[in-house]
Design a protein around this motif. Structure first.
Motif, PDB file in Angstrom:
ATOM      1  N   GLN A   1       3.625  -7.053  -5.984  1.00 52.60           N
ATOM      2  CA  GLN A   1       2.481  -7.541  -6.739  1.00 52.60           C
ATOM      3  C   GLN A   1       2.501  -9.057  -6.879  1.00 52.60           C
ATOM      4  O   GLN A   1       1.463  -9.717  -6.797  1.00 52.60           O
ATOM      5  CB  GLN A   1       2.455  -6.870  -8.114  1.00 52.60           C
TER       6      GLN A   1
ATOM      7  N   THR B   1      -6.611  -1.048  -9.122  1.00 55.49           N
ATOM      8  CA  THR B   1      -6.898   0.358  -8.831  1.00 55.49           C
ATOM      9  C   THR B   1      -5.913   0.952  -7.827  1.00 55.49           C
ATOM     10  O   THR B   1      -5.311   0.218  -7.028  1.00 55.49           O
ATOM     11  CB  THR B   1      -8.328   0.500  -8.270  1.00 55.49           C
ATOM     12  N   ASP B   2      -5.760   2.271  -7.892  1.00 54.20           N
ATOM     13  CA  ASP B   2      -5.042   3.037  -6.876  1.00 54.20           C
ATOM     14  C   ASP B   2      -5.994   3.958  -6.120  1.00 54.20           C
ATOM     15  O   ASP B   2      -5.553   4.720  -5.248  1.00 54.20           O
ATOM     16  CB  ASP B   2      -3.942   3.882  -7.520  1.00 54.20           C
ATOM     17  N   ASP B   3      -7.283   3.876  -6.454  1.00 50.85           N
ATOM     18  CA  ASP B   3      -8.279   4.727  -5.812  1.00 50.85           C
ATOM     19  C   ASP B   3      -8.480   4.297  -4.355  1.00 50.85           C
ATOM     20  O   ASP B   3      -8.719   3.118  -4.071  1.00 50.85           O
ATOM     21  CB  ASP B   3      -9.610   4.635  -6.569  1.00 50.85           C
ATOM     22  N   TYR B   4      -8.386   5.243  -3.438  1.00 50.19           N
ATOM     23  CA  TYR B   4      -8.408   4.904  -2.015  1.00 50.19           C
ATOM     24  C   TYR B   4      -9.728   4.268  -1.587  1.00 50.19           C
ATOM     25  O   TYR B   4      -9.739   3.265  -0.854  1.00 50.19           O
ATOM     26  CB  TYR B   4      -8.136   6.157  -1.181  1.00 50.19           C
TER      27      TYR B   4
ATOM     28  N   SER C   1       8.192  -2.865  -6.894  1.00 49.07           N
ATOM     29  CA  SER C   1       6.734  -2.957  -7.021  1.00 49.07           C
ATOM     30  C   SER C   1       6.311  -4.297  -7.594  1.00 49.07           C
ATOM     31  O   SER C   1       5.289  -4.864  -7.190  1.00 49.07           O
ATOM     32  CB  SER C   1       6.225  -1.816  -7.913  1.00 49.07           C
TER      33      SER C   1
ATOM     34  N   THR D   1       0.583   1.520  -4.252  1.00 47.14           N
ATOM     35  CA  THR D   1      -0.605   2.372  -4.386  1.00 47.14           C
ATOM     36  C   THR D   1      -0.376   3.787  -3.852  1.00 47.14           C
ATOM     37  O   THR D   1      -1.230   4.652  -4.024  1.00 47.14           O
ATOM     38  CB  THR D   1      -1.810   1.744  -3.660  1.00 47.14           C
ATOM     39  N   GLY D   2       0.749   4.022  -3.160  1.00 49.14           N
ATOM     40  CA  GLY D   2       1.101   5.367  -2.735  1.00 49.14           C
ATOM     41  C   GLY D   2       0.319   5.903  -1.552  1.00 49.14           C
ATOM     42  O   GLY D   2       0.140   7.114  -1.422  1.00 49.14           O
TER      43      GLY D   2
ATOM     44  N   LEU E   1      -9.846   0.747  -2.755  1.00 48.42           N
ATOM     45  CA  LEU E   1      -8.921  -0.091  -1.990  1.00 48.42           C
ATOM     46  C   LEU E   1      -9.509  -0.469  -0.632  1.00 48.42           C
ATOM     47  O   LEU E   1      -9.387  -1.619  -0.180  1.00 48.42           O
ATOM     48  CB  LEU E   1      -7.588   0.637  -1.802  1.00 48.42           C
TER      49      LEU E   1
ATOM     50  N   PHE F   1       0.821  -1.210   0.000  1.00 47.45           N
ATOM     51  CA  PHE F   1       0.000   0.000   0.000  1.00 47.45           C
ATOM     52  C   PHE F   1       0.858   1.265   0.000  1.00 47.45           C
ATOM     53  O   PHE F   1       0.436   2.312  -0.494  1.00 47.45           O
ATOM     54  CB  PHE F   1      -0.942  -0.005   1.202  1.00 47.45           C
TER      55      PHE F   1
END
Length: 438
Positions: free
Chosen positions: A177, A106-109, A173, A51-52, A112, A47
């Motif tokens: 993954q 996705t990287d959308d919080y 990364s 995903t930042g 997630l 995370f």
């Protein structure tokens, strides 16, 4: 000479309760913990670097997922009284895999958090379902089977953790993954193995299926009404709810060992920081060596109840040792921490043995799944509340540890009395359960 192979196979067959299917489910447990060990060691790093997310965001994500996951235990128990437990297990394993793989998309919080929560529900459900499978398949040997299962799980955790440590040395990364995908694949393999296991007898479904036959046989209206009555609800069973509440407290041994002790070492003792992972290794080694031998002391309900007395003593000894570890001097701290870790590890094993037997024995046959589902709330709730309580203990200082130990001992005493009251009410009879070998 000709009979020796037959005798050998017979001995091997009976070594693991539940026969062939019992051995397959142990393999499922091993694969589960290997995969989970791979992912657990890299979750926060995934995370952070893939995903930042920031530290606060990760904390909220884990907290929300854990809170929603609490629903998995009672939901799984209710379903297992109505449908085959192996099929529900398969669905839970596949849902865990799907939710995990969804994180890659996705990287959308918000998404997630949603996917993590969706994965937490079947994750908590799996704990209840595997326990229920053991209760039905292993029958009177359920405590020994659960002890073997727990030993296998600790071996799996160690393998997964070591593999993750080796992989994380690359720290890219792609590696994070791949570890995620590896865990998802382990769930798919588990689902395939579970599919090959026979469904053990379920008292709740046997009772339900017998209702039409009773009516057709011309039984009295009173008998038919009793047969068709809804099964007892754990939510209306005050004794069982009180038992579950005491279990929530006793499950704190897990958080003490894995969360509080490392923090205590860093913030309150002169012990080297490197001692923290070594104590966790010591915990795993002791569980592998002693969990199965200790299980014989809780093979019956009365024996499991008696274990609550030494359990209280172990909690008091462990927390006193943690308080003593705050004294000046490195070796004093190290010695006290080792003593505390050993005492609390044995408390963990003794509690596991007693908890397995008592939770099943207190559950009516026709609502076994529902009762064990409610009991599963104890562990899930402790995972959410335990870290908050123990960080408060650490902030308070050494004197808080004996107070915690006294509270845990009091919980043991309350549970001891609750089980005695229930024994007088139901005699705590445990039916023999047989398992199909097909």
């Amino acid at each position: 000479m000709t009979n020796r192979p037959t005798r050998y196979r017979s001995a091997l067959h009976h070594r693991i309760p539940g026969g062939r299917d019992g051995r397959r489910m142990l393999l499922v447990a091993l694969i589960d913990k290997i995969g989970t060990g791979l992912w657990a060691a890299s979750t926060a790093l995934y995370f952070t670097y893939v995903t930042g997310l920031g530290i606060a965001q990760i904390g909220i994500l884990v907290g929300v997922a854990g809170g929603i996951g609490i629903a998995g235990a009672p939901l799984a128990g209710r379903l297992a009284d109505r449908f085959p437990v192996t099929r529900i297990l398969i669905a839970a394993q596949l849902l865990r895999a799907a939710a995990l793989l969804a994180l890659l998309t996705t990287d959308d919080y918000i998404l997630l958090v949603l996917y993590s929560a969706l994965g937490a529900v079947p994750d908590r459900a799996t704990n209840v379902l595997t326990k229920l499978y053991a209760a039905r398949a292993a029958g009177p040997e359920r405590v020994r089977y659960q002890a073997i299962n727990r030993t296998v799980a600790n071996v799996g955790w160690a393998i997964g953790g070591l593999a993750a440590a080796a992989a994380l040395s690359a720290a890219t990364s792609t590696v994070y993954q791949l570890l995620l995908v590896g865990n998802a694949l382990s769930y798919a393999v588990m689902a395939g193995l579970t599919f090959t296991c026979a469904e053990p007898p379920a008292p709740s479904r046997v009772v339900a299926k017998s209702a039409p036959a009773s009516a057709a046989a011309g039984n009295t209206p009173e008998a038919t009404e009793a047969t068709e009555a809804s099964p007892p609800s754990p939510w209306r069973d005050r004794t069982f709810l009180a038992f579950t509440a005491t279990e929530t407290a006793l499950f704190l041994d897990d958080t003490i060992l894995q969360v509080a002790m490392p923090l205590w070492i860093v913030h309150a003792t002169d012990a080297p920081v490197g001692l923290a992972p070594l104590l966790l290794v010591l915990n795993s080694v002791l569980v592998v060596l002693f969990q199965v031998p200790l299980s014989r002391f809780g093979a019956t309900t009365s024996a499991a109840r008696r274990l609550l007395i030494p359990l209280a003593c172990l909690f008091v000894a462990g927390t006193l040792a943690l308080a003593a570890s705050a004294a000046d001097g490195r070796w004093t701290a190290v010695t006290a921490l080792v003593v505390g870790a050993v005492a609390l590890t044995f408390a963990e094993m003794v509690h596991a043995t007693a908890s397995w037997e008592l939770s099943v024995a207190l559950a009516p046959d026709d609502a076994q799944g529902a009762y064990l589902g409610v009991h599963g709330l104890a562990g899930s709730t402790q995972r959410c509340v335990g870290p908050l309580l123990l960080t408060a203990v650490i902030a308070t200082g050494p004197l808080a540890w004996p107070l915690l130990g006294a509270g845990l001992a009091a919980s043991c005493a309350v549970q001891y009395r609750l089980v005695r009251a229930k024994a007088a009410e139901r005699s705590l009879s445990v039916p023999t359960v047989t398992v199909s070998e097909h």
